[in-house]
Motif scaffolding. Structure first.
Motif, PDB file in Angstrom:
ATOM      1  N   ASP A  49       0.943  -1.181  -0.181  1.00  0.00           N
ATOM      2  CA  ASP A  49       0.019  -0.088  -0.051  1.00  0.00           C
ATOM      3  C   ASP A  49       0.871   1.344  -0.052  1.00  0.00           C
ATOM      4  O   ASP A  49       0.928   2.002   1.055  1.00  0.00           O
ATOM      5  CB  ASP A  49      -0.903   0.089   1.150  1.00  0.00           C
ATOM      6  CG  ASP A  49      -2.003   0.981   1.238  1.00  0.00           C
ATOM      7  OD1 ASP A  49      -2.184   1.684   0.003  1.00  0.00           O
ATOM      8  OD2 ASP A  49      -2.791   0.888   2.367  1.00  0.00           O
ATOM      9  N   PRO A  50       1.492   1.651  -1.032  1.00  0.00           N
ATOM     10  CA  PRO A  50       2.774   2.361  -1.328  1.00  0.00           C
ATOM     11  C   PRO A  50       2.640   3.833  -0.862  1.00  0.00           C
ATOM     12  O   PRO A  50       3.261   4.711  -0.319  1.00  0.00           O
ATOM     13  CB  PRO A  50       3.443   2.186  -2.684  1.00  0.00           C
ATOM     14  CG  PRO A  50       2.211   1.831  -3.196  1.00  0.00           C
ATOM     15  CD  PRO A  50       1.025   0.861  -2.606  1.00  0.00           C
ATOM     16  N   PHE A  51       1.303   4.464  -0.875  1.00  0.00           N
ATOM     17  CA  PHE A  51       1.010   5.959  -0.615  1.00  0.00           C
ATOM     18  C   PHE A  51       0.646   5.824   0.813  1.00  0.00           C
ATOM     19  O   PHE A  51       0.512   7.065   1.122  1.00  0.00           O
ATOM     20  CB  PHE A  51      -0.231   6.091  -1.549  1.00  0.00           C
ATOM     21  CG  PHE A  51       0.303   6.530  -3.237  1.00  0.00           C
ATOM     22  CD1 PHE A  51       1.041   7.477  -3.453  1.00  0.00           C
ATOM     23  CD2 PHE A  51      -0.212   5.327  -3.914  1.00  0.00           C
ATOM     24  CE1 PHE A  51       1.255   7.399  -4.754  1.00  0.00           C
ATOM     25  CE2 PHE A  51       0.194   5.370  -5.436  1.00  0.00           C
ATOM     26  CZ  PHE A  51       0.976   6.650  -5.615  1.00  0.00           C
ATOM     27  N   ALA A  52       0.504   4.785   1.516  1.00  0.00           N
ATOM     28  CA  ALA A  52      -0.315   5.224   2.885  1.00  0.00           C
ATOM     29  C   ALA A  52       0.554   4.631   4.099  1.00  0.00           C
ATOM     30  O   ALA A  52       1.547   3.799   3.848  1.00  0.00           O
ATOM     31  CB  ALA A  52      -1.566   4.252   2.821  1.00  0.00           C
ATOM     32  N   LEU A  53       0.409   5.306   5.204  1.00  0.00           N
ATOM     33  CA  LEU A  53       0.912   4.844   6.419  1.00  0.00           C
ATOM     34  C   LEU A  53      -0.186   4.281   7.065  1.00  0.00           C
ATOM     35  O   LEU A  53      -1.319   5.033   7.021  1.00  0.00           O
ATOM     36  CB  LEU A  53       1.650   5.899   6.982  1.00  0.00           C
ATOM     37  CG  LEU A  53       2.811   6.556   6.599  1.00  0.00           C
ATOM     38  CD1 LEU A  53       3.111   7.927   7.575  1.00  0.00           C
ATOM     39  CD2 LEU A  53       3.947   5.564   6.609  1.00  0.00           C
ATOM     40  N   THR A  54      -0.286   3.386   8.124  1.00  0.00           N
ATOM     41  CA  THR A  54      -0.903   3.347   9.140  1.00  0.00           C
ATOM     42  C   THR A  54      -0.580   3.653  10.685  1.00  0.00           C
ATOM     43  O   THR A  54       0.502   3.741  10.639  1.00  0.00           O
ATOM     44  CB  THR A  54      -1.393   1.736   9.450  1.00  0.00           C
ATOM     45  OG1 THR A  54      -0.136   0.831   9.656  1.00  0.00           O
ATOM     46  CG2 THR A  54      -1.896   0.735   8.022  1.00  0.00           C
ATOM     47  N   LEU A  55      -1.864   4.180  11.301  1.00  0.00           N
ATOM     48  CA  LEU A  55      -1.217   4.714  12.555  1.00  0.00           C
ATOM     49  C   LEU A  55      -2.360   4.112  13.584  1.00  0.00           C
ATOM     50  O   LEU A  55      -3.602   4.075  13.611  1.00  0.00           O
ATOM     51  CB  LEU A  55      -1.690   6.234  12.570  1.00  0.00           C
ATOM     52  CG  LEU A  55      -1.399   6.848  13.822  1.00  0.00           C
ATOM     53  CD1 LEU A  55      -0.105   6.793  14.272  1.00  0.00           C
ATOM     54  CD2 LEU A  55      -1.810   8.400  13.648  1.00  0.00           C
ATOM     55  N   ASP A  56      -1.672   2.973  14.458  1.00  0.00           N
ATOM     56  CA  ASP A  56      -2.334   2.314  15.325  1.00  0.00           C
ATOM     57  C   ASP A  56      -2.394   2.914  16.447  1.00  0.00           C
ATOM     58  O   ASP A  56      -1.338   2.986  17.291  1.00  0.00           O
ATOM     59  CB  ASP A  56      -1.528   0.628  15.505  1.00  0.00           C
ATOM     60  CG  ASP A  56      -1.674   0.035  14.164  1.00  0.00           C
ATOM     61  OD1 ASP A  56      -2.212   0.483  13.021  1.00  0.00           O
ATOM     62  OD2 ASP A  56      -1.126  -1.106  14.176  1.00  0.00           O
ATOM     63  N   LEU A  57      -3.524   3.200  17.174  1.00  0.00           N
ATOM     64  CA  LEU A  57      -3.700   3.842  18.577  1.00  0.00           C
ATOM     65  C   LEU A  57      -3.987   2.720  19.592  1.00  0.00           C
ATOM     66  O   LEU A  57      -5.223   2.142  19.310  1.00  0.00           O
ATOM     67  CB  LEU A  57      -4.718   4.982  18.412  1.00  0.00           C
ATOM     68  CG  LEU A  57      -4.472   6.004  17.503  1.00  0.00           C
ATOM     69  CD1 LEU A  57      -5.537   7.013  17.220  1.00  0.00           C
ATOM     70  CD2 LEU A  57      -3.120   6.832  17.750  1.00  0.00           C
ATOM     71  N   ARG A  58      -3.031   2.357  20.635  1.00  0.00           N
ATOM     72  CA  ARG A  58      -3.526   1.353  21.499  1.00  0.00           C
ATOM     73  C   ARG A  58      -4.227   2.110  22.876  1.00  0.00           C
ATOM     74  O   ARG A  58      -3.359   2.626  23.594  1.00  0.00           O
ATOM     75  CB  ARG A  58      -2.358   0.833  21.707  1.00  0.00           C
ATOM     76  CG  ARG A  58      -1.960  -0.152  20.716  1.00  0.00           C
ATOM     77  CD  ARG A  58      -0.721  -0.944  20.896  1.00  0.00           C
ATOM     78  NE  ARG A  58      -0.035  -1.432  19.706  1.00  0.00           N
ATOM     79  CZ  ARG A  58       1.028  -0.978  19.453  1.00  0.00           C
ATOM     80  NH1 ARG A  58       1.747  -0.392  20.224  1.00  0.00           N
ATOM     81  NH2 ARG A  58       1.689  -1.331  18.126  1.00  0.00           N
ATOM     82  N   ALA A  59      -5.442   1.869  23.019  1.00  0.00           N
ATOM     83  CA  ALA A  59      -5.922   2.568  24.244  1.00  0.00           C
ATOM     84  C   ALA A  59      -5.906   1.709  25.214  1.00  0.00           C
ATOM     85  O   ALA A  59      -5.404   0.522  25.141  1.00  0.00           O
ATOM     86  CB  ALA A  59      -7.627   2.476  24.180  1.00  0.00           C
ATOM     87  N   PRO A  60      -5.766   2.351  26.699  1.00  0.00           N
ATOM     88  CA  PRO A  60      -5.385   1.637  27.774  1.00  0.00           C
ATOM     89  C   PRO A  60      -6.444   0.313  27.800  1.00  0.00           C
ATOM     90  O   PRO A  60      -5.914  -0.564  28.749  1.00  0.00           O
ATOM     91  CB  PRO A  60      -5.766   2.548  29.010  1.00  0.00           C
ATOM     92  CG  PRO A  60      -5.568   3.911  28.318  1.00  0.00           C
ATOM     93  CD  PRO A  60      -5.897   3.509  27.020  1.00  0.00           C
ATOM     94  N   THR A  61      -7.599   0.094  27.310  1.00  0.00           N
ATOM     95  CA  THR A  61      -8.537  -0.775  27.587  1.00  0.00           C
ATOM     96  C   THR A  61      -8.128  -1.857  26.656  1.00  0.00           C
ATOM     97  O   THR A  61      -8.681  -3.129  26.822  1.00  0.00           O
ATOM     98  CB  THR A  61      -9.843  -0.174  27.038  1.00  0.00           C
ATOM     99  OG1 THR A  61      -9.696   0.027  25.392  1.00  0.00           O
ATOM    100  CG2 THR A  61     -10.513   0.959  27.844  1.00  0.00           C
TER     101      THR A  61
END
Length: 154
Positions: A49-61
């Motif tokens: 997916d060469p145009f994109a980054l993923t941003l994974d947000l990890r909540a305390p839950t």
């Protein structure tokens, strides 16, 4: 000092499908008028997916929320304010060290403060090394994408 990504494919550029790089950083998340909350997040880049980054947000839950962002948008946002609509990015202010990313969802708006230097270094030395800026479209199977588009319309 600003790192500059390669803007043209290097002669030694060898793409291997499915190459991935990740960056884990600690950030501060502010939602609405709440107090900032520290949380780990992960940037990911996958050459499929060469145009994109993923941003994974990890909540305390334990809940993980994944956003897809333009790789160039984040890079440009390290230099100057950029973005429209649901995602906006600001470089560190004169007296701060954090990249600011605003994510607007259906129910809330979140502001992330992320240390800029590790993001800048990771993009320049890992993500742009994997797929140089300007070489992204070379990795797209345009016939498959066009067929997918045709079938989804009707």
């Amino acid at each position: 000092m600003h790192l500059v990504p390669p803007h043209r494919p290097r002669p030694d550029y060898k793409h291997r499908p499915g190459d991935c790089v990740q960056l884990d950083v600690d950030a501060r998340l502010t939602v609405g008028n709440s107090q900032p909350l520290g949380l780990p997040l992960r940037f990911g880049y996958d050459s499929r997916d060469p145009f994109a980054l993923t941003l994974d947000l990890r909540a305390p839950t334990g809940t993980v929320t994944v956003w897809r962002l333009s790789r160039d948008l984040v890079w440009e946002g390290l230099q100057q304010p950029t973005g429209l609509g649901d995602v906006r990015v600001w470089p560190p202010a004169a007296d701060q060290l954090d990249l600011q990313i605003m994510l607007r969802g259906r129910e809330a708006t979140a502001l992330l403060a992320i240390p800029a230097q590790p993001v800048r270094r990771w993009l320049a030395t890992r993500a742009f090394a994997l797929v140089p800026q300007g070489a992204e479209a070379d990795l797209i199977d345009w016939d498959t994408e066009l067929n997918h588009f045709r079938h989804s319309r009707g």
